[in-house]
Design a protein around this motif. Structure first.
Motif, PDB file in Angstrom:
ATOM      1  N   LYS A   1      -3.302  38.894 -78.471  1.00 56.43           N
ATOM      2  CA  LYS A   1      -3.107  37.728 -78.825  1.00 56.43           C
ATOM      3  C   LYS A   1      -3.126  37.417 -80.436  1.00 56.43           C
ATOM      4  CE  LYS A   1      -4.472  36.229 -74.360  1.00 56.43           C
ATOM      5  NZ  LYS A   1      -5.502  35.618 -73.602  1.00 56.43           N
TER       6      LYS A   1
ATOM      7  N   LEU B   1      -5.459  26.022 -78.309  1.00 56.94           N
ATOM      8  CA  LEU B   1      -6.875  26.316 -77.837  1.00 56.94           C
ATOM      9  C   LEU B   1      -6.831  25.912 -76.226  1.00 56.94           C
ATOM     10  CD1 LEU B   1      -8.982  25.780 -80.818  1.00 56.94           C
ATOM     11  CD2 LEU B   1      -8.288  27.942 -79.763  1.00 56.94           C
ATOM     12  N   VAL B   2      -5.976  25.436 -75.687  1.00 58.89           N
ATOM     13  CA  VAL B   2      -5.997  24.975 -74.231  1.00 58.89           C
ATOM     14  C   VAL B   2      -5.718  26.324 -73.545  1.00 58.89           C
ATOM     15  CG1 VAL B   2      -3.937  24.312 -73.714  1.00 58.89           C
ATOM     16  CG2 VAL B   2      -5.756  23.030 -72.638  1.00 58.89           C
ATOM     17  N   LYS B   3      -4.916  27.274 -74.236  1.00 63.79           N
ATOM     18  CA  LYS B   3      -4.660  28.530 -73.604  1.00 63.79           C
ATOM     19  C   LYS B   3      -5.809  29.465 -73.843  1.00 63.79           C
ATOM     20  CE  LYS B   3      -0.494  27.136 -72.814  1.00 63.79           C
ATOM     21  NZ  LYS B   3      -0.204  27.141 -71.221  1.00 63.79           N
ATOM     22  N   PRO B   4      -6.076  30.718 -73.237  1.00 68.37           N
ATOM     23  CA  PRO B   4      -7.182  31.467 -73.309  1.00 68.37           C
ATOM     24  C   PRO B   4      -7.185  32.348 -74.671  1.00 68.37           C
ATOM     25  CG  PRO B   4      -5.848  32.409 -71.595  1.00 68.37           C
ATOM     26  CD  PRO B   4      -5.252  30.980 -71.995  1.00 68.37           C
TER      27      PRO B   4
ATOM     28  N   ARG C   1     -10.015  29.033 -68.888  1.00 66.95           N
ATOM     29  CA  ARG C   1      -8.772  28.641 -69.501  1.00 66.95           C
ATOM     30  C   ARG C   1      -7.263  29.311 -68.919  1.00 66.95           C
ATOM     31  NH1 ARG C   1      -9.790  28.568 -75.748  1.00 66.95           N
ATOM     32  NH2 ARG C   1     -10.737  30.512 -75.105  1.00 66.95           N
ATOM     33  N   GLU C   2      -7.781  30.669 -68.504  1.00 67.54           N
ATOM     34  CA  GLU C   2      -6.435  31.397 -68.251  1.00 67.54           C
ATOM     35  C   GLU C   2      -5.999  30.815 -66.883  1.00 67.54           C
ATOM     36  OE1 GLU C   2      -7.286  35.703 -66.838  1.00 67.54           O
ATOM     37  OE2 GLU C   2      -9.261  35.061 -67.658  1.00 67.54           O
TER      38      GLU C   2
ATOM     39  N   ILE D   1      -5.846  27.673 -65.975  1.00 72.56           N
ATOM     40  CA  ILE D   1      -5.279  26.275 -65.909  1.00 72.56           C
ATOM     41  C   ILE D   1      -4.062  26.074 -66.778  1.00 72.56           C
ATOM     42  CG2 ILE D   1      -7.527  24.978 -65.521  1.00 72.56           C
ATOM     43  CD1 ILE D   1      -7.925  24.532 -68.380  1.00 72.56           C
TER      44      ILE D   1
ATOM     45  N   TYR E   1      -2.296  22.782 -68.993  1.00 69.58           N
ATOM     46  CA  TYR E   1      -2.583  21.571 -69.189  1.00 69.58           C
ATOM     47  C   TYR E   1      -1.383  20.669 -70.059  1.00 69.58           C
ATOM     48  CZ  TYR E   1      -5.205  17.694 -71.433  1.00 69.58           C
ATOM     49  OH  TYR E   1      -5.802  16.274 -71.659  1.00 69.58           O
TER      50      TYR E   1
END
Ligand SMILES: Nc1ncnc2c1ncn2[C@@H]1O[C@H](COP(=O)(O)OP(=O)(O)OP(=O)(O)O)[C@@H](O)[C@H]1O
Ligand SMILES: [Mg+2]
Lengths: 255, 301
Positions: A3, A105-108, B71-72, B74, B76
């Motif tokens: 990533k 940042l809503v992604k892992p 988070r992985e 969900i 959004y």
């Protein structure tokens, strides 16, 4: 790690799309060219510019190659830093402002990956641009003024780049904390000017100062050998850079 | 199984308490509507659930584990989705897919699939900077779905859309809820009633009602007969108010809403009245109140 590379690649794509990869190196190359060329033509320029009486002779000693290169460094240290700071002041703050930071940042994704990927892209582009600029300066200096050992260029520029990395890291750091890009630029420039000024004013007490690295690089260009403090500023700069980067990358509070 | 459990979630901004002691849970496979008026704290709640804001207090557990980085799992959609305007839709979705942990090839396949599903495949090579609001909303939903999340959180997914777009997205949500748990916020009760199974209503940051839709219907829905006429029937409306089969009469202009206890009986009585008195009615509708009234009751005044 994968990533991190994805994020890093995105930075390069962005810098390509907004032409930063072209104009930043271009500016440094131009600054690099200008110094040897103006030094070379300075007598002519002065002759044409001033209304001296017929027959008067202007004698300005031609600077040595080393001096011209040191002047280039001085130019980079003023205009160059301005350009870099303006180019990267919004590196994080603009994405926070637009809401992109949240979208990512809503992604892992780890915040530290996000920051260090950006930091690395800014550092690589700046290092490349400054090397190209010095290379251009060296080429024209050799052409117009006199031969100069290439290895000294590499050594001096590398030394100088550590100071630049310090300032870039500080830019990224402020950009993660401040809302306004303008403040980021203002504070970074202030730091650079203050450090440079204080270092030349209070040499005794400022041996540790990161700005010493510029002096070290300049003396290397002029006399071919390192004069003045080196190890101390080198160590403090590296430590400060690492610390600032760490603080930027571990920032937790509001996005 | 419980997918998400929230216990006394609180968020304050200085003195202002945006979300106050909110507790609820979301069962796997359900579609849950988070209802509330403007400023009720919907966005703040969802952002805390998406780990974009830190709660001042309270806990969130995902699949019974507290304080984990989930988070992985969900997807959004923010209330106002933003993108890199210099990217095109495919590039953006692939980026988001890779950041979600997909391989490049998987991300590309998924991106194309979703652009097709959301009806913006024609524009996939265009810069997002040139997209309309509705197209951005769709792209926002696509990026939320890219990694097939367990929980899909949508902040006002249809508020920015035209009636056709709204219809399409609601249909899409009905399709998605077959496979995914959905939590979406809205202030439009009608949309909630149409797709959700459960309702969480919040008012000024506090939990007001949490129940399944069918439960709410049973408890709060009333039978209503609506009569429209050519002339003002206020006088007649007054006369039927004290029938004991009628619980409430609201008369506005040429329209009367009669809330009744027994719809079959009331209908017959009313029809007889209308024929006897030769009332000039234009429309006679038998139906049920929407949950709008409940919403107004919770939110209102
Ligand atoms: N960053 C912030 N700083 C201060 N107050 C905030 C902040 N974010 C939200 N609030 C306040 O918290 C309350 C809830 O806001 P929130 O955005 O969650 O409402 P909402 O239910 O999403 O409303 P809407 O339907 O308008 O989107 C509001 O009173 C708002 O002013
Ligand atoms: Mg909101």
């Amino acid at each position: 790690m994968k990533k991190w590379f994805v994020l890093h690649r995105k930075e390069w794509l962005e810098m390509t799309r907004n032409y930063k990869v072209i104009w930043i190196p271009l500016i440094f190359v131009l600054f690099g060219l200008m110094q040897p060329i103006t030094s070379y033509y300075m007598p002519e320029i002065l002759k044409n510019a001033s209304n001296l009486p017929e027959g008067s002779v202007i004698e300005i000693p031609m600077p040595t190659s080393g001096e011209v290169l040191a002047q280039t460094l001085g130019q980079f240290n003023q205009m160059g830093i301005l350009v870099l700071v303006l180019a990267f002041m919004g590196i994080v703050s603009s994405e926070r402002k637009s809401g992109m930071l949240k979208a990512i940042l809503v992604k892992p994704v780890r915040f530290s990956s996000y920051i260090t990927a950006k930091w690395m892209s800014a550092v690589l582009l700046s290092v490349g641009a400054i090397f190209l600029g010095m290379l251009a300066s060296w080429y024209y200096t050799v052409l117009l003024i006199g031969d100069y050992p290439f290895m000294n260029i590499v050594k001096g520029t590398s030394l100088y780049l550590i100071w630049i990395m310090f300032l870039l890291t500080f830019t990224v750091f402020l950009s993660t904390f401040l809302k306004s890009s303008g403040f980021v630029a203002a504070f970074t420039l202030l730091l650079s000017i203050l450090l440079t000024l204080l270092t030349s004013l209070f040499e005794k007490y400022m041996e540790w100062s990161p700005a010493q690295l510029t002096n070290a690089a300049a003396s290397l260009f002029i006399s071919g050998k390192l004069e003045g403090p080196l190890m101390l500023p080198l160590i403090t700069t590296v430590i400060l850079t690492a610390l600032i980067l760490y603080l930027a990358a571990t920032r937790k509070s509001s996005l | 199984m419980e997918l998400l459990e929230v216990k006394s979630l609180t968020k304050s901004f200085g003195k202002h308490v945006a979300v106050n002691d909110l507790s609820f849970s979301i069962e796997e496979g359900r579609c849950v509507a988070l209802l509330g008026a403007n400023g009720a704290g919907k966005t703040t709640t969802l952002e805390m659930l998406a780990s974009l804001q830190k709660p001042t207090n309270g806990s969130i557990s995902f699949l019974s584990v507290e304080k984990r980085d989930y988070r992985e799992y969900i997807g959004y959609l923010p209330q106002y989705p933003v993108f890199f305007p210099w990217m095109n839709a495919i590039e953006y979705l692939v980026l988001m897919g890779e950041l979600s942990g997909l391989s490049k090839s998987k991300a590309v396949a998924r991106a194309n699939e979703l652009l097709e599903l959301l009806g913006i495949a024609d524009a996939k090579k265009r810069k997002i900077g040139g997209y309309s609001g509705g197209m951005k909303q769709r792209l926002g939903i696509a990026q939320a779905l890219i990694h097939e999340p367990k929980l899909l959180m949508l902040d006002e997914p249809v508020s920015a859309l035209d009636p056709v777009g709204r219809r399409e997205i609601l249909e899409l949500m009905k399709l998605l809820k077959e496979t995914t748990t959905i939590l979406f916020s809205t202030h439009i009760l009608h949309d909630a009633e149409e797709v959700c199974d459960d309702v969480i209503m919040i008012h000024k940051g506090e939990l007001a009602v949490t129940a399944s839709l069918s439960e709410l219907r049973r408890k709060h829905q009333e039978d209503v007969i609506i009569i429209s006429a050519d002339e003002n029937l206020d006088a007649w409306a007054g006369s039927i108010e004290n029938w004991n089969i009628v619980s409430k009469v609201i008369s506005t202009n040429n329209k009367i809403e009669i809330y009744v206890k027994n719809v079959a009986e009331a209908r017959n009585l009313l029809l007889v009245e209308i024929t006897e008195k030769k009332l000039p009615i234009t429309k006679f509708t038998v139906g049920q109140t929407s949950l709008e009234d409940l919403f107004m009751e919770v939110v209102g005044r």
